[in-house]
Design a protein around this motif. Structure first.
Motif, mmCIF file in Angstrom:
data_model
loop_
_atom_site.group_PDB
_atom_site.id
_atom_site.type_symbol
_atom_site.label_atom_id
_atom_site.label_comp_id
_atom_site.label_asym_id
_atom_site.label_seq_id
_atom_site.Cartn_x
_atom_site.Cartn_y
_atom_site.Cartn_z
ATOM 1 N N TYR A 6 0.945 5.404 -19.126
ATOM 2 C CA TYR A 6 1.810 4.767 -20.106
ATOM 3 C C TYR A 6 1.837 5.618 -21.373
ATOM 4 O O TYR A 6 0.818 5.763 -22.051
ATOM 5 C CB TYR A 6 1.317 3.357 -20.429
ATOM 6 C CG TYR A 6 1.392 2.401 -19.253
ATOM 7 C CD1 TYR A 6 2.626 1.970 -18.778
ATOM 8 C CD2 TYR A 6 0.240 1.943 -18.623
ATOM 9 C CE1 TYR A 6 2.706 1.089 -17.704
ATOM 10 C CE2 TYR A 6 0.314 1.063 -17.550
ATOM 11 C CZ TYR A 6 1.546 0.643 -17.096
ATOM 12 O OH TYR A 6 1.637 -0.220 -16.028
ATOM 13 N N PRO A 7 2.981 6.190 -21.722
ATOM 14 C CA PRO A 7 3.065 7.114 -22.860
ATOM 15 C C PRO A 7 3.093 6.421 -24.218
ATOM 16 O O PRO A 7 3.372 5.221 -24.323
ATOM 17 C CB PRO A 7 4.384 7.851 -22.607
ATOM 18 C CG PRO A 7 5.216 6.852 -21.864
ATOM 19 C CD PRO A 7 4.259 6.085 -20.994
ATOM 20 N N LEU A 8 2.796 7.216 -25.248
ATOM 21 C CA LEU A 8 2.902 6.760 -26.629
ATOM 22 C C LEU A 8 4.346 6.858 -27.103
ATOM 23 O O LEU A 8 5.052 7.815 -26.763
ATOM 24 C CB LEU A 8 2.016 7.613 -27.537
ATOM 25 C CG LEU A 8 0.508 7.366 -27.492
ATOM 26 C CD1 LEU A 8 -0.207 8.470 -28.258
ATOM 27 C CD2 LEU A 8 0.167 6.004 -28.084
ATOM 28 N N TYR A 9 4.776 5.879 -27.885
ATOM 29 C CA TYR A 9 6.119 5.867 -28.463
ATOM 30 C C TYR A 9 6.015 5.721 -29.979
ATOM 31 O O TYR A 9 5.144 4.981 -30.478
ATOM 32 C CB TYR A 9 6.919 4.672 -27.948
ATOM 33 C CG TYR A 9 7.567 4.845 -26.602
ATOM 34 C CD1 TYR A 9 8.950 4.810 -26.477
ATOM 35 C CD2 TYR A 9 6.805 5.001 -25.451
ATOM 36 C CE1 TYR A 9 9.564 4.943 -25.230
ATOM 37 C CE2 TYR A 9 7.401 5.128 -24.208
ATOM 38 C CZ TYR A 9 8.783 5.103 -24.104
ATOM 39 O OH TYR A 9 9.383 5.240 -22.870
ATOM 40 N N PRO A 10 6.888 6.379 -30.726
ATOM 41 C CA PRO A 10 6.953 6.094 -32.162
ATOM 42 C C PRO A 10 7.545 4.702 -32.376
ATOM 43 O O PRO A 10 8.401 4.254 -31.611
ATOM 44 C CB PRO A 10 7.884 7.185 -32.700
ATOM 45 C CG PRO A 10 8.726 7.584 -31.527
ATOM 46 C CD PRO A 10 7.842 7.426 -30.318
ATOM 47 N N VAL A 11 7.068 4.021 -33.407
ATOM 48 C CA VAL A 11 7.576 2.693 -33.751
ATOM 49 C C VAL A 11 8.548 2.844 -34.916
ATOM 50 O O VAL A 11 8.189 3.369 -35.968
ATOM 51 C CB VAL A 11 6.435 1.744 -34.146
ATOM 52 C CG1 VAL A 11 6.989 0.367 -34.510
ATOM 53 C CG2 VAL A 11 5.410 1.637 -33.025
#
Length: 301
Positions: A6-11
């Motif tokens: 599960y990748p990191l996403y900018p918020v």
């Protein structure tokens, strides 16, 4: 079995707005609190802020609701999907420009706080987004988008209720596609929403009414091709739907013949990549989209 990645996403936080626009079941306007955060997205240069209010149109990741205003064309359940989405978001008292208009004049409240999780903009400059309300956004500049967080998105709810078709692209993380596919499979098995009326595998195309608001419900991506094909026929095109899709595939500004990966869940090595037109089987007026809709992955342009 390998653990899902599960990748990191900018918020990107901000507000959703309706007035002056035409929201539908899988797209609304969004005003970022800090528009510079778009610069972190792949193909960010394609994102164009509205000079009126700084908003952008979103493309909801993983879903495609039936069309409400594809030009003058629309599909079954288009208004239902829009009304459900806006209600979930917290909008009420929505007033439209006229009885047959989809343009919003006002709403209560005028804006709703929330945020988007996005990695890229698509070809038309829309951030491809998971959409969340403010209460579901954790603190921090980035977040790992796992299954628990996906379940809080409006994207997830659209699929869960059958208010949108499962429509995914190669740019969507594999772990996310797996979650959404399983969700769509459950909705289809329960014949929720679009799955109770879907005719993508066998429908008759006589004219625009055949697939209009009171006609047969088909995958929106296929609906858009059929609608444009009928216009071409009216202008003298002689050939079937697949012929038309091939004929416009060489246009640099308008390629309607997407590449599609047809997955083989039992043996992934047997998955194949074809043109969208290759999946169209037409016999006179009867058209069929071959293959399981839940096994199609469109190649991101």
């Amino acid at each position: 079995m390998a653990k899902p990645f599960y990748p990191l996403y900018p918020v990107i936080r901000g507000n959703f707005v309706l007035a002056g626009y035409e929201p539908d079941g899988d797209s609304v306007r969004f005003i970022a609190d800090d528009p510079s955060l778009y610069n972190h997205l792949h193909r960010h240069y394609r994102i164009k802020l509205s000079p009126k209010d700084g908003s952008v149109q979103l493309r909801f990741e993983g879903v495609d609701a039936t069309e409400l205003h594809y030009g003058a064309a629309a599909q079954p359940l288009g208004a239902d999907a829009r009304d459900a989405l806006l209600s979930w978001m917290g909008f009420s008292g929505i007033k439209y420009a006229g009885s047959n208009s989809t343009k919003v004049v006002s709403s209560t409240p005028a804006k709703i706080a929330g945020g988007i999780l996005s990695l890229a903009a698509e070809a038309n400059g829309r951030p491809v987004s998971y959409v969340l309300l403010k209460k579901d956004l954790a603190a921090g500049d980035t977040v790992r988008v796992d299954e628990a967080l996906l379940q809080k998105t409006l994207n997830y709810r659209l699929l869960e209720t059958g208010m949108a078709y499962y429509t995914v692209y190669t740019s969507m993380p594999t772990a996310h596609r797996d979650v959404f596919r399983a969700l769509a499979l459950r909705a289809r098995s329960s014949r929720k929403g679009v799955w109770a009326v879907d005719k993508s595998s066998d429908f008759v195309l006589d004219n625009k009414k055949s697939i209009g608001p009171t006609g047969q419900c088909i995958l929106p991506k296929l609906f858009r091709r059929c609608t444009d094909y009928l216009k071409a026929v009216d202008q003298g095109f002689a050939g079937n739907l697949a012929d038309w899709m091939v004929s416009v595939s060489t246009s640099p500004s308008r390629n309607e013949n997407d590449r599609v990966v047809v997955l083989n869940a039992q043996d992934p090595s047997k998955s194949v990549e074809v043109n969208f037109a290759d999946l169209i089987d037409q016999r006179n007026r009867t058209i069929a989209l071959q293959g399981d809709l839940l096994d199609l992955v469109f190649v991101e342009k």
